[in-house]
Design a protein around this motif. Structure first.
Motif, PDB file in Angstrom:
ATOM      1  N   ILE A 265       1.053  -1.139  -0.146  1.00 23.87           N
ATOM      2  CA  ILE A 265       0.047   0.047  -0.102  1.00 23.87           C
ATOM      3  C   ILE A 265       1.064   1.286   0.273  1.00 23.87           C
ATOM      4  CG2 ILE A 265      -1.427   1.325   1.696  1.00 23.87           C
ATOM      5  CD1 ILE A 265      -3.040  -0.850   2.148  1.00 23.87           C
ATOM      6  N   LEU A 266       0.554   2.377  -0.849  1.00 20.77           N
ATOM      7  CA  LEU A 266       1.380   3.315  -0.883  1.00 20.77           C
ATOM      8  C   LEU A 266       0.326   4.646  -0.977  1.00 20.77           C
ATOM      9  CD1 LEU A 266       3.673   2.574  -4.042  1.00 20.77           C
ATOM     10  CD2 LEU A 266       4.279   2.414  -1.586  1.00 20.77           C
ATOM     11  N   THR A 267       0.289   5.247   0.015  1.00 21.13           N
ATOM     12  CA  THR A 267      -0.942   6.340   0.281  1.00 21.13           C
ATOM     13  C   THR A 267      -0.309   7.602   0.506  1.00 21.13           C
ATOM     14  OG1 THR A 267      -1.170   5.825   2.734  1.00 21.13           O
ATOM     15  CG2 THR A 267      -2.733   4.934   0.979  1.00 21.13           C
ATOM     16  N   SER A 268      -0.896   8.881  -0.089  1.00 17.71           N
ATOM     17  CA  SER A 268      -0.353  10.067   0.051  1.00 17.71           C
ATOM     18  C   SER A 268      -1.374  11.102  -0.263  1.00 17.71           C
ATOM     19  CB  SER A 268       1.008  10.349  -0.578  1.00 17.71           C
ATOM     20  OG  SER A 268       1.381  11.709  -0.641  1.00 17.71           O
ATOM     21  N   THR A 269      -1.398  12.544   0.444  1.00 15.22           N
ATOM     22  CA  THR A 269      -2.381  13.413   0.148  1.00 15.22           C
ATOM     23  C   THR A 269      -1.654  14.233  -0.961  1.00 15.22           C
ATOM     24  OG1 THR A 269      -1.108  14.850   1.850  1.00 15.22           O
ATOM     25  CG2 THR A 269      -3.224  13.670   2.455  1.00 15.22           C
ATOM     26  N   ARG A 270      -0.376  14.069  -1.333  1.00 16.60           N
ATOM     27  CA  ARG A 270       0.332  14.867  -2.405  1.00 16.60           C
ATOM     28  C   ARG A 270       0.043  14.309  -3.692  1.00 16.60           C
ATOM     29  NH1 ARG A 270       4.643  14.109   1.629  1.00 16.60           N
ATOM     30  NH2 ARG A 270       5.094  12.136   0.463  1.00 16.60           N
ATOM     31  N   SER A 271      -0.326  14.913  -4.530  1.00 23.70           N
ATOM     32  CA  SER A 271      -0.722  14.429  -6.110  1.00 23.70           C
ATOM     33  C   SER A 271       0.743  14.387  -6.734  1.00 23.70           C
ATOM     34  CB  SER A 271      -1.636  15.570  -6.664  1.00 23.70           C
ATOM     35  OG  SER A 271      -1.104  17.014  -6.922  1.00 23.70           O
ATOM     36  N   LEU A 272       0.614  13.762  -7.869  1.00 29.36           N
ATOM     37  CA  LEU A 272       1.936  13.747  -8.632  1.00 29.36           C
ATOM     38  C   LEU A 272       2.164  15.261  -9.105  1.00 29.36           C
ATOM     39  CD1 LEU A 272       1.372  10.552 -10.581  1.00 29.36           C
ATOM     40  CD2 LEU A 272       2.635  10.987  -8.506  1.00 29.36           C
ATOM     41  N   ASP A 273       1.358  15.934  -9.245  1.00 30.80           N
ATOM     42  CA  ASP A 273       1.948  17.194 -10.083  1.00 30.80           C
ATOM     43  C   ASP A 273       1.960  18.547  -8.904  1.00 30.80           C
ATOM     44  OD1 ASP A 273      -0.767  17.804  -8.960  1.00 30.80           O
ATOM     45  OD2 ASP A 273      -1.503  18.829 -10.768  1.00 30.80           O
ATOM     46  N   ASP A 274       2.047  17.750  -7.569  1.00 27.76           N
ATOM     47  CA  ASP A 274       2.172  18.970  -6.588  1.00 27.76           C
ATOM     48  C   ASP A 274       3.431  18.470  -5.539  1.00 27.76           C
ATOM     49  OD1 ASP A 274       1.892  21.047  -4.601  1.00 27.76           O
ATOM     50  OD2 ASP A 274       0.202  20.205  -3.429  1.00 27.76           O
ATOM     51  N   GLY A 275       4.447  17.874  -6.075  1.00 23.58           N
ATOM     52  CA  GLY A 275       5.735  17.345  -5.560  1.00 23.58           C
ATOM     53  C   GLY A 275       5.519  15.948  -5.148  1.00 23.58           C
ATOM     54  N   GLY A 276       4.392  15.200  -5.431  1.00 22.55           N
ATOM     55  CA  GLY A 276       4.214  13.751  -5.184  1.00 22.55           C
ATOM     56  C   GLY A 276       5.195  13.178  -6.201  1.00 22.55           C
ATOM     57  N   MET A 277       5.513  13.585  -7.345  1.00 22.46           N
ATOM     58  CA  MET A 277       6.315  12.800  -8.343  1.00 22.46           C
ATOM     59  C   MET A 277       7.492  12.447  -7.684  1.00 22.46           C
ATOM     60  SD  MET A 277       5.772  11.448 -11.491  1.00 22.46           S
ATOM     61  CE  MET A 277       4.832  12.836 -12.490  1.00 22.46           C
ATOM     62  N   GLU A 278       8.405  13.459  -6.952  1.00 24.37           N
ATOM     63  CA  GLU A 278       9.507  13.170  -6.259  1.00 24.37           C
ATOM     64  C   GLU A 278       9.496  12.605  -5.037  1.00 24.37           C
ATOM     65  OE1 GLU A 278       8.695  16.209  -7.790  1.00 24.37           O
ATOM     66  OE2 GLU A 278       9.821  15.676  -9.983  1.00 24.37           O
ATOM     67  N   ARG A 279       8.490  13.202  -4.377  1.00 24.65           N
ATOM     68  CA  ARG A 279       8.379  12.816  -2.665  1.00 24.65           C
ATOM     69  C   ARG A 279       7.841  11.595  -2.520  1.00 24.65           C
ATOM     70  NH1 ARG A 279       6.191  17.720   0.408  1.00 24.65           N
ATOM     71  NH2 ARG A 279       6.974  16.426   2.061  1.00 24.65           N
ATOM     72  N   ASN A 280       6.998  11.109  -3.262  1.00 24.76           N
ATOM     73  CA  ASN A 280       6.195   9.636  -3.127  1.00 24.76           C
ATOM     74  C   ASN A 280       6.979   8.594  -3.561  1.00 24.76           C
ATOM     75  OD1 ASN A 280       3.861  11.256  -2.360  1.00 24.76           O
ATOM     76  ND2 ASN A 280       2.747  11.032  -3.949  1.00 24.76           N
ATOM     77  N   ILE A 281       7.907   8.784  -4.500  1.00 25.37           N
ATOM     78  CA  ILE A 281       8.809   7.618  -4.824  1.00 25.37           C
ATOM     79  C   ILE A 281       9.663   6.875  -3.775  1.00 25.37           C
ATOM     80  CG2 ILE A 281      10.810   9.153  -5.639  1.00 25.37           C
ATOM     81  CD1 ILE A 281       8.987   6.085  -7.527  1.00 25.37           C
ATOM     82  N   GLY A 282      10.093   7.828  -2.927  1.00 21.52           N
ATOM     83  CA  GLY A 282      10.749   7.013  -1.418  1.00 21.52           C
ATOM     84  C   GLY A 282      10.015   6.144  -0.997  1.00 21.52           C
ATOM     85  N   THR A 283       8.842   6.180  -0.744  1.00 17.07           N
ATOM     86  CA  THR A 283       7.988   5.225  -0.357  1.00 17.07           C
ATOM     87  C   THR A 283       7.883   3.849  -1.118  1.00 17.07           C
ATOM     88  OG1 THR A 283       6.773   6.836   0.705  1.00 17.07           O
ATOM     89  CG2 THR A 283       5.681   4.611   0.869  1.00 17.07           C
ATOM     90  N   VAL A 284       8.026   4.191  -2.223  1.00 17.74           N
ATOM     91  CA  VAL A 284       7.987   3.113  -3.295  1.00 17.74           C
ATOM     92  C   VAL A 284       9.373   2.255  -3.265  1.00 17.74           C
ATOM     93  CG1 VAL A 284       8.219   2.295  -5.809  1.00 17.74           C
ATOM     94  CG2 VAL A 284       6.508   4.058  -5.151  1.00 17.74           C
ATOM     95  N   SER A 285      10.118   2.837  -3.171  1.00 20.13           N
ATOM     96  CA  SER A 285      11.773   2.404  -2.979  1.00 20.13           C
ATOM     97  C   SER A 285      11.693   1.508  -1.603  1.00 20.13           C
ATOM     98  CB  SER A 285      12.845   3.375  -2.682  1.00 20.13           C
ATOM     99  OG  SER A 285      14.057   2.776  -2.467  1.00 20.13           O
ATOM    100  N   HIS A 286      11.107   2.114  -0.232  1.00 19.06           N
ATOM    101  CA  HIS A 286      11.124   1.458   0.812  1.00 19.06           C
ATOM    102  C   HIS A 286      10.270   0.207   0.828  1.00 19.06           C
ATOM    103  CE1 HIS A 286      11.712   1.477   5.335  1.00 19.06           C
ATOM    104  NE2 HIS A 286      10.529   0.992   5.114  1.00 19.06           N
ATOM    105  N   GLU A 287       9.207   0.316   0.099  1.00 21.23           N
ATOM    106  CA  GLU A 287       8.289  -0.746   0.454  1.00 21.23           C
ATOM    107  C   GLU A 287       8.594  -1.892  -0.490  1.00 21.23           C
ATOM    108  OE1 GLU A 287       6.539  -0.850   3.008  1.00 21.23           O
ATOM    109  OE2 GLU A 287       6.680   1.253   3.468  1.00 21.23           O
ATOM    110  N   PHE A 288       9.067  -1.645  -1.544  1.00 21.24           N
ATOM    111  CA  PHE A 288       9.303  -2.849  -2.507  1.00 21.24           C
ATOM    112  C   PHE A 288      10.537  -3.600  -1.990  1.00 21.24           C
ATOM    113  CE2 PHE A 288      11.099  -4.699  -6.638  1.00 21.24           C
ATOM    114  CZ  PHE A 288       9.996  -5.612  -6.706  1.00 21.24           C
ATOM    115  N   PHE A 289      11.617  -2.800  -1.558  1.00 25.45           N
ATOM    116  CA  PHE A 289      12.542  -3.496  -0.693  1.00 25.45           C
ATOM    117  C   PHE A 289      12.093  -4.515   0.338  1.00 25.45           C
ATOM    118  CE2 PHE A 289      16.835  -3.918   1.167  1.00 25.45           C
ATOM    119  CZ  PHE A 289      17.813  -4.087   0.478  1.00 25.45           C
TER     120      PHE A 289
END
Length: 598
Positions: A265-289
């Motif tokens: 699960i990856l959840t965030s209030t940040r949309s991809l066009d409001d900084g989420g493209m860069e800031r949300n990807i860290g959670t992707v990295s953590h959780e897939f590891f």
């Protein structure tokens, strides 16, 4: 023999294997008010009393969560629709008697927190964490489960989950544990997928953005997957040949990430066009590891996972902490952040761990034991976390950095140690102990190296020589002795005064001056508290050894004290060349090997 075969067929026809399947149905007619209707059938019962309950914990979380509080309208009936007697032995359970071999229950669930632990139901989606949603019968945990997600067709909802599809909107699980470990996103989501070594990696994205944003983000996700595959040399063999990222980047979600065996699960209030493209990807990295480290390289202290109690493990500095070390490193290796950004980004975590008074109380194993008190746990009484707790995420992360750089000085590396642990414990699905990790490091790097690391930094709370280790890759660790340090966070209250918002750090200037959290600073050196100015900016005009004469109120009583400032203990971590130094060729080559960049 023929007669026996006929009898066997007759028995099976009357008592088919599917009779040993517990069936669930969930519908969302009242989603606008965050309600779901849940129905469950437990057939072919042998015991006179059936006990059903809501879980108190959730896979990936270590604290207690009282999911039963959101259940109401509970009813129990037999196969003919007769209402059955129900008693409540505790807040989490329902005991049902008088059945005819089948119990059918129904209840209403309220759910309005979209993250990695709870469920959220509204007209944008049904975001379901299974322990927060469905009751279960502990004595029937080995049974197969089937669940029918009755989607809202008027909202164009679809189902995404790691559960294998039976047909339509019916999905299955081989047993209760897999069912509980299978979060489900039901919404009008976008889907992208790609194939890696014969397995499918899916990105399910529920957001309010564009298809172009989804495509761009998916390319970033692919880079993370491939960079992490390189660490271990292979992907795990996912149970049904598929791994699914369940991402909800919507205003009504809660920021979170939660790993599961074949999904996250990856959840965030940040949309991809409001900084989420860069800031949300860290959670992707953590959780897939975590698909390797914690889901398959699994501590024995979490096996089997207990749905009725808090789950405590002393290995979280490795399971969560080493995963946190790789989180940022992978983004750098994947080209999603620059080497300079990654290196300078180490400063915050390093300072938090290095300057914490908590190491005098607990080592990394004991910090891991604190998880049931901090992992999204709630309590109303104040705590002293500033002085007695370091997050096992952060503690393990800086130890992972130290181990990696220490190994590299021996012409080894952390990637290959993780591969060894993967081969011994992950691929074989053998739960490990901390001693197993210790012995594996001895096997990989030699007993002298492994014993020193574990005896000094894991079983005790000593700290490695980071200045030397970082220097080996051309990275500088430095303080600024001219910067003054106070020792607590201060912010404006409603009356223009300053309120101390955190417990003062032990032995800091504010601690020694006997100021405390909640004190209201009314004046400094005879002047009113600097209204409209950040306190850190105000402090920048002072130097170490300057004395601040502070007037303050505690419980409405005026008091005064003197605070003598000291030099800030905060370190900066940066490439040597940014400070005017020139790293050697050896240092630069070591940095490239570490970050895997040219």
């Amino acid at each position: 023999m023929r007669l026996l075969l006929i009898l066997l067929v007759l028995i099976l026809s009357r008592n088919p294997i599917t009779a040993q399947t517990n069936t669930y149905t969930i519908s969302f007619e009242n989603a606008v008010h965050h309600e779901a209707k849940v129905e469950v059938t437990f057939p072919d019962l042998n015991e006179d009393k059936l006990s059903v309950r809501m879980s108190r914990s959730s896979p990936g979380r270590y604290a207690l969560h009282e999911f039963a509080k959101n259940v109401y309208g509970f009813k129990a009936m037999d196969s003919k629709g007769k209402r059955l007697p129900v008693s409540r032995p505790d807040p989490y359970s329902w005991n049902i008697t008088g059945h005819d071999g089948t119990v059918h229950i129904s209840y209403t669930l309220f759910a309005n927190r979209g993250g990695g632990t709870y469920s959220q139901i509204d007209e944008t989606h049904a975001h379901l964490n299974i322990p927060a949603t469905f009751m279960y019968a502990p004595t029937l945990s080995d049974r197969k489960v089937e669940v029918n997600f009755k989607v809202r067709k008027d909202l164009n909802w679809k189902v995404a989950t790691q559960l294998p599809l039976v047909s339509g909107t019916i999905y299955a699980a081989p047993n209760l544990h897999y069912f509980m470990d299978s979060p489900t996103e039901i919404s009008d989501f976008g889907l992208r997928e790609f194939n890696v070594d014969g397995q499918t990696i899916q990105l399910v994205l529920h957001h309010n953005g564009t298809e172009e944003e989804l495509n761009t983000y998916f390319e970033k996700v692919k880079k993370v997957v491939l960079a992490e595959q390189e660490v271990y040399g292979e992907l795990p063999r996912f149970d049904y040949g598929k791994y699914t990222f369940l991402a909800c980047y919507i205003p009504n979600a809660s920021g979170d990430g939660m790993e599961h065996r074949n999904s996250t699960i990856l959840t965030s209030t940040r949309s991809l066009d409001d900084g989420g493209m860069e800031r949300n990807i860290g959670t992707v990295s953590h959780e897939f590891f975590h698909a390797w480290n914690v889901e398959r390289i699994r501590p024995n202290s979490l096996e089997p996972f207990n749905f009725e109690a808090a789950n405590m493990s002393g290995a979280l500095w490795f399971a969560e902490g080493f995963t946190s070390y790789y989180t940022g490193l992978i983004l750098c290796r994947a080209g999603l952040s620059s080497p300079e950004e990654y290196i300078e980004g180490l400063s915050g975590t390093f300072n938090y761990v290095w300057n914490s008074p908590a190491r005098q109380f607990f080592n990394p194993i004991e910090m891991s034991f604190q998880a049931p008190f901090v992992d999204a746990a709630t309590a109303v009484d104040p705590v002293n976390r500033e002085n007695m707790f370091i997050s096992y995420y952060s503690y393990g992360s800086v130890l992972g950095l130290a181990l990696d750089l220490s190994l590299r000085s021996e012409e080894l590396n952390l990637d290959d140690y993780m591969k060894l642990v993967w081969e011994k414990y992950g691929k074989t699905q053998t739960a490990y102990s901390i001693e197993d990790l210790h012995q594996s490091l001895n096997q990989y790097a030699g007993a002298a190296f492994g014993d020193t690391f574990f005896n000094s930094y894991i079983y005790k709370s000593e700290m490695p020589d980071y200045q030397s280790l970082l220097g080996s890759v051309g990275v500088l660790l430095k303080t600024n002795p001219e910067v003054a340090y106070f020792g607590a966070s201060v912010s404006l209250d409603g009356d223009g005064n300053g309120e101390i918002k955190t417990n003062p750090k032990m032995e800091s200037p504010v601690y020694k001056a006997n100021l405390d959290k909640g004190d209201i600073i009314t004046s400094i050196n005879g002047e009113p508290f600097p209204d409209g100015k950040q306190f850190d900016d105000f402090l920048s005009q002072f130097k170490p050894k300057d004395i601040l004469k502070i007037e303050f109120e505690r419980f409405g009583i005026p008091k005064s004290t003197d605070v003598e400032l000291i030099s800030s203990p905060a370190y900066s971590i940066l490439p040597m060349e940014k400070d005017g130094a020139k790293p050697t060729k050896k240092q630069l080559e070591a940095r490239k090997a570490w970050l895997k960049v040219e």
